[in-house]
Design a protein around this motif. Structure first.
Motif, PDB file in Angstrom:
ATOM      1  N   GLU A 107      30.510  12.718  -0.917  1.00  0.00           N
ATOM      2  CA  GLU A 107      31.063  12.368   0.391  1.00  0.00           C
ATOM      3  C   GLU A 107      29.947  12.372   1.430  1.00  0.00           C
ATOM      4  O   GLU A 107      29.126  13.283   1.461  1.00  0.00           O
ATOM      5  N   MET A 108      29.919  11.348   2.249  1.00  0.00           N
ATOM      6  CA  MET A 108      28.988  11.287   3.381  1.00  0.00           C
ATOM      7  C   MET A 108      29.833  11.273   4.651  1.00  0.00           C
ATOM      8  O   MET A 108      30.812  10.526   4.752  1.00  0.00           O
ATOM      9  N   SER A 109      29.435  12.103   5.601  1.00  0.00           N
ATOM     10  CA  SER A 109      30.222  12.257   6.820  1.00  0.00           C
ATOM     11  C   SER A 109      29.505  11.592   7.987  1.00  0.00           C
ATOM     12  O   SER A 109      28.300  11.775   8.181  1.00  0.00           O
ATOM     13  N   ARG A 193      26.464   8.004  -6.102  1.00  0.00           N
ATOM     14  CA  ARG A 193      25.180   8.697  -5.962  1.00  0.00           C
ATOM     15  C   ARG A 193      24.010   7.714  -5.907  1.00  0.00           C
ATOM     16  O   ARG A 193      23.038   7.927  -5.193  1.00  0.00           O
ATOM     17  N   ILE A 196      23.357   6.276  -2.235  1.00  0.00           N
ATOM     18  CA  ILE A 196      23.233   7.142  -1.057  1.00  0.00           C
ATOM     19  C   ILE A 196      22.153   6.622  -0.101  1.00  0.00           C
ATOM     20  O   ILE A 196      22.346   6.578   1.117  1.00  0.00           O
ATOM     21  N   ARG A 200      22.601   5.459   3.754  1.00  0.00           N
ATOM     22  CA  ARG A 200      21.842   6.007   4.890  1.00  0.00           C
ATOM     23  C   ARG A 200      21.151   4.892   5.675  1.00  0.00           C
ATOM     24  O   ARG A 200      21.094   4.916   6.903  1.00  0.00           O
ATOM     25  N   LEU A 217      25.072  11.849  11.031  1.00  0.00           N
ATOM     26  CA  LEU A 217      25.291  11.670   9.594  1.00  0.00           C
ATOM     27  C   LEU A 217      25.009  12.978   8.866  1.00  0.00           C
ATOM     28  O   LEU A 217      23.974  13.601   9.096  1.00  0.00           O
ATOM     29  N   SER A 218      25.924  13.398   8.029  1.00  0.00           N
ATOM     30  CA  SER A 218      25.668  14.583   7.208  1.00  0.00           C
ATOM     31  C   SER A 218      26.133  14.320   5.780  1.00  0.00           C
ATOM     32  O   SER A 218      27.002  13.506   5.529  1.00  0.00           O
ATOM     33  N   GLY A 219      25.522  15.024   4.859  1.00  0.00           N
ATOM     34  CA  GLY A 219      25.854  14.865   3.457  1.00  0.00           C
ATOM     35  C   GLY A 219      24.591  14.854   2.613  1.00  0.00           C
ATOM     36  O   GLY A 219      23.491  14.921   3.163  1.00  0.00           O
ATOM     37  N   PRO A 220      24.721  14.811   1.324  1.00  0.00           N
ATOM     38  CA  PRO A 220      25.983  14.653   0.581  1.00  0.00           C
ATOM     39  C   PRO A 220      26.811  15.937   0.530  1.00  0.00           C
ATOM     40  O   PRO A 220      26.275  17.026   0.437  1.00  0.00           O
ATOM     41  N   TRP A 221      28.132  15.724   0.602  1.00  0.00           N
ATOM     42  CA  TRP A 221      29.121  16.786   0.483  1.00  0.00           C
ATOM     43  C   TRP A 221      29.917  16.602  -0.808  1.00  0.00           C
ATOM     44  O   TRP A 221      30.049  15.473  -1.297  1.00  0.00           O
TER      45      TRP A 221
END
Lengths: 240, 69
Positions: A107-109, A193, A196, A200, A217-221
């Motif tokens: 998950e990417m936030s 994956r 990613i 980004r 942007l945060s992650g990977p979760w």
């Protein structure tokens, strides 16, 4: 004795270096049906919501993320072994479907915030001499409604534009449009994956294209936002 | 029955923690039943439900300070 539940994974799982769980409890793997569930045994009936416990919960879920994509449980899930087995056995098809959705993904936030005040906030307000108190109140209400409407419209446009921007690199998305003073929207994307970096790059390009917006942007979760088997439950607030 | 007890305050400047909280508190599988949330020292509604907004507002402040220095 109850089980604190972190996440569920497909097939058999192993823990090379078992992390400490909530309340510093050891973590072990509990096989149930065709799944493996990461759990800790706890004596208490409540899980204290502390900084360390919140981070420990996430660390345990992340401990298997390099090898597989887990379905995370929500913080505070403390159940009997019987409850856990019953939950899994009765929802096995849904869990399998959910695991297939998130397989090989993270998950990417993304959160988007306004960086400039809404234009109509800068409009000149009539002075007290120009209007009475009632008229001033109505004018302020009108300005607020206009601002809310404008923010909502802009946020909807941004949401649609962002969906198109990332459409080729995401498997699924959960977008919440929240036009407020600062927040435009909060989005979670399910990204393979292998994609990613492309994701980004897309967000970086989006930031360049819309310089008046800030992209966080945060992650990977682990796929917290995509572990979404709907179940009836009731939330009650109490005071301890 | 599950209970969550708040026993300490959070450092609002810790964005990473707030992002983690946003994920672990608001999302994920939920086992059917009742969830009882016990509130102790601080407002759990603020922590649990509005952490998303608070994290963004904190981020905004960080960015603003960064731009002015």
């Amino acid at each position: 004795m109850k089980l604190y539940v972190y996440c569920l994974v497909e097939g058999a799982a192993t823990l090379d270096q078992p992390p400490h769980g909530v309340s510093n409890a050891p973590v072990r793997i509990l096989p149930i049906d065709d799944f493996a569930v990461l759990v800790s045994e706890l004596d208490n009936d409540a899980v204290p919501l502390t900084r360390d416990n919140a981070l420990a919960h996430d660390a345990v879920v992340r401990s298997v993320l390099d090898r597989t994509t887990p379905l995370p449980f929500r913080f505070g899930t403390l159940v009997t072994a019987q409850q856990l087995r019953s939950y899994i056995s009765t929802r096995k098809p849904a869990l399998e479907t959910n695991l297939a959705l998130v397989r090989d993904c993270v998950e990417m936030s993304v959160k988007i915030i306004w960086t400039v005040l809404n234009d109509n906030k800068r409009e000149r307000q009539p002075s007290e001499n120009e209007q009475g108190a009632g008229a001033r109140f109505l004018e302020e209400r009108r300005q607020k409604l206009l601002g809310d409407e404008q923010r909502a419209a802009e946020a909807a446009e941004i949401s649609g534009w962002l969906r198109e921007t990332v459409s080729g690199v995401v498997r699924d998305e959960r977008v919440t449009v929240r036009p407020s003073e600062k927040l435009v929207l909060a989005a979670a994307y399910l990204v393979e994956r292998s994609k990613i970096k492309r994701f980004r790059d897309k967000i970086a390009e989006a930031g360049t294209a819309r310089p008046k917006l800030h992209f966080l942007l945060s992650g990977p979760w682990p796929p917290y936002s995509f572990a979404n088997i709907e179940l009836e439950f009731e939330t009650r607030l109490g005071v301890s | 029955m599950e209970k969550i007890v708040v026993i300490e305050e959070w450092e609002s400047s810790d964005l990473s923690l707030l992002e983690t909280l946003d994920h672990v508190l608001n999302r994920g599988l939920v086992i059917a039943g009742e969830i009882t949330i016990a509130v102790a020292d601080i407002d759990l509604i603020y922590v649990g439900l509005n952490v998303l907004v608070s994290s963004v507002e904190t981020a905004h402040e960080v960015l603003r300070k960064r731009e002015t220095t």
